[in-house]
Scaffold this motif. Structure first.
Motif, mmCIF file in Angstrom:
data_model
loop_
_atom_site.group_PDB
_atom_site.id
_atom_site.type_symbol
_atom_site.label_atom_id
_atom_site.label_comp_id
_atom_site.label_asym_id
_atom_site.label_seq_id
_atom_site.Cartn_x
_atom_site.Cartn_y
_atom_site.Cartn_z
ATOM 1 N N ARG A 504 -15.082 -1.750 -20.354
ATOM 2 C CA ARG A 504 -16.030 -2.131 -19.316
ATOM 3 C C ARG A 504 -17.425 -2.187 -19.920
ATOM 4 N NH1 ARG A 504 -12.594 1.723 -16.812
ATOM 5 N NH2 ARG A 504 -11.355 0.805 -15.120
ATOM 6 N N THR A 505 -18.253 -3.088 -19.408
ATOM 7 C CA THR A 505 -19.639 -3.197 -19.863
ATOM 8 C C THR A 505 -20.588 -2.979 -18.696
ATOM 9 O OG1 THR A 505 -19.666 -5.587 -19.512
ATOM 10 C CG2 THR A 505 -19.045 -4.796 -21.709
ATOM 11 N N SER A 506 -21.738 -2.404 -19.005
ATOM 12 C CA SER A 506 -22.781 -2.166 -18.008
ATOM 13 C C SER A 506 -24.116 -2.493 -18.645
ATOM 14 C CB SER A 506 -22.743 -0.704 -17.531
ATOM 15 O OG SER A 506 -23.736 -0.458 -16.558
ATOM 16 N N GLY A 507 -24.829 -3.439 -18.041
ATOM 17 C CA GLY A 507 -26.115 -3.850 -18.588
ATOM 18 C C GLY A 507 -26.970 -4.489 -17.531
ATOM 19 N N ARG A 508 -27.964 -5.262 -17.948
ATOM 20 C CA ARG A 508 -28.940 -5.805 -17.016
ATOM 21 C C ARG A 508 -28.306 -6.720 -15.987
ATOM 22 N NH1 ARG A 508 -34.186 -8.496 -19.530
ATOM 23 N NH2 ARG A 508 -34.382 -6.321 -20.241
ATOM 24 N N GLU A 509 -27.379 -7.595 -16.423
ATOM 25 C CA GLU A 509 -26.778 -8.529 -15.482
ATOM 26 C C GLU A 509 -25.858 -7.831 -14.490
ATOM 27 O OE1 GLU A 509 -26.712 -8.918 -18.719
ATOM 28 O OE2 GLU A 509 -27.853 -10.738 -19.179
ATOM 29 N N HIS A 510 -25.152 -6.826 -14.953
ATOM 30 C CA HIS A 510 -24.194 -6.143 -14.088
ATOM 31 C C HIS A 510 -24.196 -4.664 -14.468
ATOM 32 C CE1 HIS A 510 -20.787 -5.364 -11.550
ATOM 33 N NE2 HIS A 510 -20.049 -4.956 -12.580
ATOM 34 N N VAL A 511 -24.760 -3.818 -13.615
ATOM 35 C CA VAL A 511 -24.854 -2.386 -13.872
ATOM 36 C C VAL A 511 -23.814 -1.672 -13.027
ATOM 37 C CG1 VAL A 511 -26.338 -0.344 -13.761
ATOM 38 C CG2 VAL A 511 -27.312 -2.554 -14.408
ATOM 39 N N LEU A 512 -23.000 -0.876 -13.678
ATOM 40 C CA LEU A 512 -21.991 -0.077 -12.985
ATOM 41 C C LEU A 512 -22.602 1.246 -12.550
ATOM 42 C CD1 LEU A 512 -18.982 -0.615 -15.435
ATOM 43 C CD2 LEU A 512 -19.424 -1.816 -13.288
ATOM 44 N N ASP A 513 -22.313 1.669 -11.335
ATOM 45 C CA ASP A 513 -22.792 2.968 -10.858
ATOM 46 C C ASP A 513 -21.894 4.099 -11.318
ATOM 47 O OD1 ASP A 513 -24.957 1.845 -9.572
ATOM 48 O OD2 ASP A 513 -23.872 1.556 -7.691
ATOM 49 N N THR A 514 -20.603 3.920 -11.168
ATOM 50 C CA THR A 514 -19.639 4.947 -11.555
ATOM 51 C C THR A 514 -18.427 4.282 -12.190
ATOM 52 O OG1 THR A 514 -18.560 4.890 -9.370
ATOM 53 C CG2 THR A 514 -20.350 6.504 -9.687
ATOM 54 N N VAL A 515 -17.685 5.071 -12.948
ATOM 55 C CA VAL A 515 -16.402 4.637 -13.497
ATOM 56 C C VAL A 515 -15.399 5.761 -13.264
ATOM 57 C CG1 VAL A 515 -17.354 3.080 -15.242
ATOM 58 C CG2 VAL A 515 -17.029 5.492 -15.785
ATOM 59 N N PRO A 516 -14.123 5.432 -13.129
ATOM 60 C CA PRO A 516 -13.124 6.488 -12.927
ATOM 61 C C PRO A 516 -12.964 7.359 -14.157
ATOM 62 C CG PRO A 516 -12.067 4.352 -13.152
ATOM 63 C CD PRO A 516 -13.540 4.090 -13.066
ATOM 64 N N GLY A 517 -12.343 8.506 -13.959
ATOM 65 C CA GLY A 517 -12.167 9.450 -15.057
ATOM 66 C C GLY A 517 -10.976 9.170 -15.930
ATOM 67 N N THR A 518 -10.379 7.992 -15.823
ATOM 68 C CA THR A 518 -9.234 7.623 -16.651
ATOM 69 C C THR A 518 -9.695 7.060 -17.993
ATOM 70 O OG1 THR A 518 -9.207 5.469 -15.564
ATOM 71 C CG2 THR A 518 -7.784 7.177 -14.654
ATOM 72 N N PRO A 519 -8.837 7.076 -19.025
ATOM 73 C CA PRO A 519 -9.249 6.578 -20.348
ATOM 74 C C PRO A 519 -9.723 5.129 -20.301
ATOM 75 C CG PRO A 519 -7.237 7.847 -20.547
ATOM 76 C CD PRO A 519 -7.503 7.705 -19.076
ATOM 77 N N ALA A 520 -10.897 4.890 -20.845
ATOM 78 C CA ALA A 520 -11.489 3.549 -20.929
ATOM 79 C C ALA A 520 -12.694 3.625 -21.855
ATOM 80 C CB ALA A 520 -11.900 3.035 -19.556
ATOM 81 N N LEU A 521 -13.049 2.494 -22.431
ATOM 82 C CA LEU A 521 -14.274 2.370 -23.215
ATOM 83 C C LEU A 521 -15.342 1.728 -22.341
ATOM 84 C CD1 LEU A 521 -12.748 1.138 -26.578
ATOM 85 C CD2 LEU A 521 -14.029 3.261 -26.281
ATOM 86 N N VAL A 522 -16.484 2.396 -22.210
ATOM 87 C CA VAL A 522 -17.574 1.906 -21.370
ATOM 88 C C VAL A 522 -18.751 1.600 -22.290
ATOM 89 C CG1 VAL A 522 -19.094 2.387 -19.439
ATOM 90 C CG2 VAL A 522 -16.769 3.331 -19.448
ATOM 91 N N VAL A 523 -19.041 0.316 -22.491
ATOM 92 C CA VAL A 523 -20.123 -0.126 -23.364
ATOM 93 C C VAL A 523 -21.353 -0.389 -22.503
ATOM 94 C CG1 VAL A 523 -20.843 -1.788 -25.105
ATOM 95 C CG2 VAL A 523 -18.435 -1.150 -24.914
ATOM 96 N N SER A 524 -22.455 0.270 -22.816
ATOM 97 C CA SER A 524 -23.632 0.203 -21.963
ATOM 98 C C SER A 524 -24.900 0.138 -22.788
ATOM 99 C CB SER A 524 -23.683 1.428 -21.034
ATOM 100 O OG SER A 524 -24.893 1.474 -20.312
ATOM 101 N N THR A 525 -25.916 -0.501 -22.229
ATOM 102 C CA THR A 525 -27.256 -0.451 -22.802
ATOM 103 C C THR A 525 -27.996 0.768 -22.263
ATOM 104 O OG1 THR A 525 -27.995 -1.910 -21.037
ATOM 105 C CG2 THR A 525 -27.444 -2.931 -23.149
ATOM 106 N N PRO A 526 -29.048 1.237 -22.935
ATOM 107 C CA PRO A 526 -29.761 2.424 -22.465
ATOM 108 C C PRO A 526 -30.308 2.241 -21.050
ATOM 109 C CG PRO A 526 -30.368 1.941 -24.728
ATOM 110 C CD PRO A 526 -29.538 0.791 -24.255
ATOM 111 N N GLY A 527 -30.071 3.235 -20.204
ATOM 112 C CA GLY A 527 -30.538 3.201 -18.831
ATOM 113 C C GLY A 527 -29.538 2.642 -17.849
ATOM 114 N N ALA A 528 -28.479 2.003 -18.337
ATOM 115 C CA ALA A 528 -27.474 1.415 -17.454
ATOM 116 C C ALA A 528 -26.156 2.175 -17.500
ATOM 117 C CB ALA A 528 -27.236 -0.050 -17.824
#
Length: 716
Positions: A504-528
């Motif tokens: 999953r990705t989280s950045g300026r165009e689409h910021v995720l608030d939460t993610v489930p506690g299951t195994p996943a890679l969450v790629v994010s920019t600082p602040g997102a």
């Protein structure tokens, strides 16, 4: 003739004829009947206090004063101090005479006060309209706005545009709820983890005004702790104001307050709420129906009644700095409010800024920290990978993940999600030589070379030409590497490396608030970075050198703050939480992260800035514009004797089609910038001198404009 007249006449016997005529005229005026109302062009004026002093909504410095208008009789009842009005102003004219304004267009303004007489001797124009009888501006808010305008060398009208939201008629017609009685004082809860946490809450609940710089422990508990501080203030019968960097942080504190106190105790002020709802919430605060406010940057001016506490979370976040004139910072506005209202002050964050450390060093605020045992129990394990390790690491050259980070990600994915922080969004913003890391430049225009998303070709970011035969001018190498690989490219690489794991990705165009506690890679920019249920099992902080190498005074402080914000979302070390930071281990910010010691890092940074005369120990202003305009401004401004001018120096040119940074010149224009520095205690004099010089230039109407900013965030 009455006896009074006779006495006056008799007492003036022997006086010169001119003086005698003046005495007779004054007696006549004193005994003239007052039944006939005064008029303005045939219209009856208000019998009491017929002069309205108005602040017109013109954010130009040479018009930063009040103007007098006549109050027509039909507007007498509604034209009260604090209401919005419309008046005729000399729109389009370069010459404006104070008091008399005939013609021109209608302009908005605020009625400041009603007076019996005007200082202007000529005829006054009349108020054209009272927009609404709602009194949105009181003396307290007006005084705060004036203090902010003076501190930042700006106009009062500009500050009030930030402080008072636009009117919404439907929201004004809606009645505000009745105020609720004060709640019971809350229990300390997780505040007991801090050495003086319980005492801080007790002081607020008892009506005290404690001032603290709070170094919050990692984890999700900070939102509940802020909510308890607000609840303790409300228990004393006073109001509270909390300012947060973004809507996601506001939502967390909003949920914590609702859970602790229930509905109707606080208002939420964010731009996401929409104009009607936001204005209705603001009016509820202004009318005294609600005494607690949680919001983003604009909430720093919220008109909370009987203010008992102002709190700011993560003051190093860029979003706390207002981009519109006069560009105040939420921290400084809340400091002004705390000093003026003599209320409590709480500056909190997982990291610590140099300004926060200065508040503690000067004794203005007390530190609110946890013991080292508590810090070690709450913080994750932090490990480092340096440049020398990357050079020897085959995995790092193949997939940008050193072996240590690869192992941490693989182990973390067995127990939950893994956070991957990259400094930039997008794909590959910049390219560099793979051998010596010199920036790759276009042969035609010297612009930066960029890799295109999901393609092999490299193009210039300025002229757009494709670059096929590039070689490094420094070492002759023909191999390119990404200076900073963006979030989407990183997600692609990680997806290939871990094919069975969702990415999953989280950045300026689409910021995720939460993610489930299951195994996943969450790629994010600082602040997102989204919050993971139960916390992240591990975090990888990539390309640390990119944040540390920025040519900025705050590069180290900002890098540490962003790292700690991500690492604070990871589970404690006792639960297996691990953080790997890819940066040189010997650097001070990296060592502060390993030790989880943001306060020590801020104290050392403050000592260095004091030695070099840099902010916040000194006060600084930036003057930017064309070279000729900056030179003319510096020649005419009457600076304090202690002022030191640094520069001017050229500013980087903004390429066409590229986003412009705050304070940067328009695309294609060549600007210069001068920095003006004064020692402590001379900041007010500097702001006054800059404001006077800018107002004089605007009044003359000749010469190019210059931009003046107090406390520029980026001084290089």
């Amino acid at each position: 003739m009455s006896s009074e007249n006779g006495q006056a006449k008799g007492g003036a016997e022997g006086a010169p004829p001119e003086q005698l005529a003046l005495i007779r005229e004054s007696v006549r005026r004193a005994n003239a009947p007052r039944a006939k109302p005064r008029t303005w062009r045939g219209a009856a004026l208000a019998k009491e206090l017929p002069v309205a002093r108005v602040l017109v909504d013109k954010g130009v410095l040479h018009l930063d004063r009040y103007f007098d208008y006549a109050v027509p009789e039909e507007l007498d009842a509604e034209a009260q101090p604090g209401v919005r009005v419309r008046v005729r102003f000399g729109a389009g004219r370069h010459r404006v005479r104070e008091g008399r304004r005939e013609g021109g267009g209608l302009i908005d303004g605020f009625l400041i006060e009603r007076r019996a007489e005007s200082d202007y001797s000529g005829p006054l124009a009349a108020l054209a309209q009272v927009v609404s009888p709602e009194r949105v501006l009181d003396e307290e808010l007006l005084g705060l706005a004036r203090a902010v305008a003076d501190r930042y060398a700006g106009s009062l009208a500009d500050v009030l545009q930030l402080a008072v939201p636009p009117r919404n008629a439907r929201a004004e017609r809606r009645p505000s709820p009745a105020p609720l009685p004060p709640p019971a004082p809350p229990a300390p809860g997780s505040w007991s983890r801090y050495e003086r946490g319980a005492a801080f809450l007790e002081s607020l609940a008892a009506g005290g005004a404690p001032r603290a710089v709070w170094n919050a422990l990692p984890g999700p508990g900070w939102s509940e702790e802020l909510a308890r501080a607000v609840a303790a203030t409300l228990a004393s019968g006073r109001g509270a104001l909390v300012v947060l960097p973004d809507g996601r942080a506001v939502a967390r504190v909003d949920a914590a307050l609702t859970s602790l106190l229930g509905e109707g105790r606080h208002a939420v002020l964010t731009a996401d709420a929409g104009p009607e709802k936001r204005y209705a919430q603001w009016l509820a605060v202004r009318r005294g129906s609600v005494r607690a406010v949680v919001g983003t940057r604009a909430a720093m001016f919220a008109p909370v009644r009987d203010l008992g506490l102002v709190a700011l979370w993560d003051d190093g976040d860029d979003s706390h700095s207002e981009p519109h004139a006069p560009q105040p910072h939420a921290r400084e506005v809340l400091l002004l409010r705390a000093a003026h209202d003599k209320c409590g002050f709480l500056l909190g964050g997982v990291a610590c800024t140099v300004e926060a450390a200065q508040l503690v060093e000067t004794g203005w605020a007390r530190p609110l920290v946890a013991a080292r045992e508590q810090v070690r129990a709450a913080a994750p394990l932090v490990r480092t990978v340096g440049d020398a390790d990357l050079a020897r690491d085959e995995a790092a050259r193949a997939a940008r993940l050193p072996t240590l980070a690869w192992q941490a990600a693989r182990e973390g994915l067995r127990h939950g999600p893994v956070l991957v922080q990259v400094p930039r969004r997008g794909y590959v913003p910049r390219m560099a030589c793979a051998a010596c890391r010199a920036p790759a430049r276009c042969r035609h225009c010297s612009g930066p070379l960029e890799a295109q998303e999901s393609r092999s070709e490299v193009r210039c970011g300025w002229c757009g030409r494709e670059e096929g035969g590039w070689h490094c001018a420094e070492c002759g190498s023909f191999r390119l590497r990404a200076q900073v690989v963006g979030a989407r490219r990183t997600a692609e690489e990680l997806g290939r490396a871990f094919p069975a794991v969702p990415v999953r990705t989280s950045g300026r165009e689409h910021v995720l608030d939460t993610v489930p506690g299951t195994p996943a890679l969450v790629v994010s920019t600082p602040g997102a970075e989204p919050v993971a249920e139960g916390g992240y099992a591990a975090a990888l902080l990539l390309d640390g050198w990119a944040m540390l190498a920025r040519p900025d005074l705050r590069a180290g402080e900002d890098a540490l703050r962003r790292w700690m914000a991500s690492a604070a979302l990871v589970r404690p070390q006792s639960e297996g939480g691990t953080v790997v930071v890819v940066a040189e281990p010997t650097l001070r910010p990296v060592q502060a992260l390993v030790r989880w010691d943001p306060v020590g890092h801020a104290v050392r940074e403050l000592a260095e800035r004091a030695e070099l005369g840099f902010p916040p120990v000194s006060r600084m202003a930036a003057v930017s514009g064309s070279g000729e305009a900056v030179a003319d401004f510096l020649h005419t401004v009457d600076l304090p004797r202690t002022a030191e001018v640094l520069g001017p120096v050229p500013l980087p040119v903004t390429a066409a089609g590229r986003p412009r940074r705050p304070g940067a010149p328009p695309p294609g224009e060549h600007w210069e910038r001068a920095l003006i520095r004064v020692p402590p205690g001379s900041g007010a004099a500097l702001a006054g001198a800059l404001k006077a010089a800018q107002a004089a230039r605007m009044a003359r109407g000749n010469g190019e404009a210059v931009r003046v900013r107090i406390d520029p965030p980026d001084i290089g």
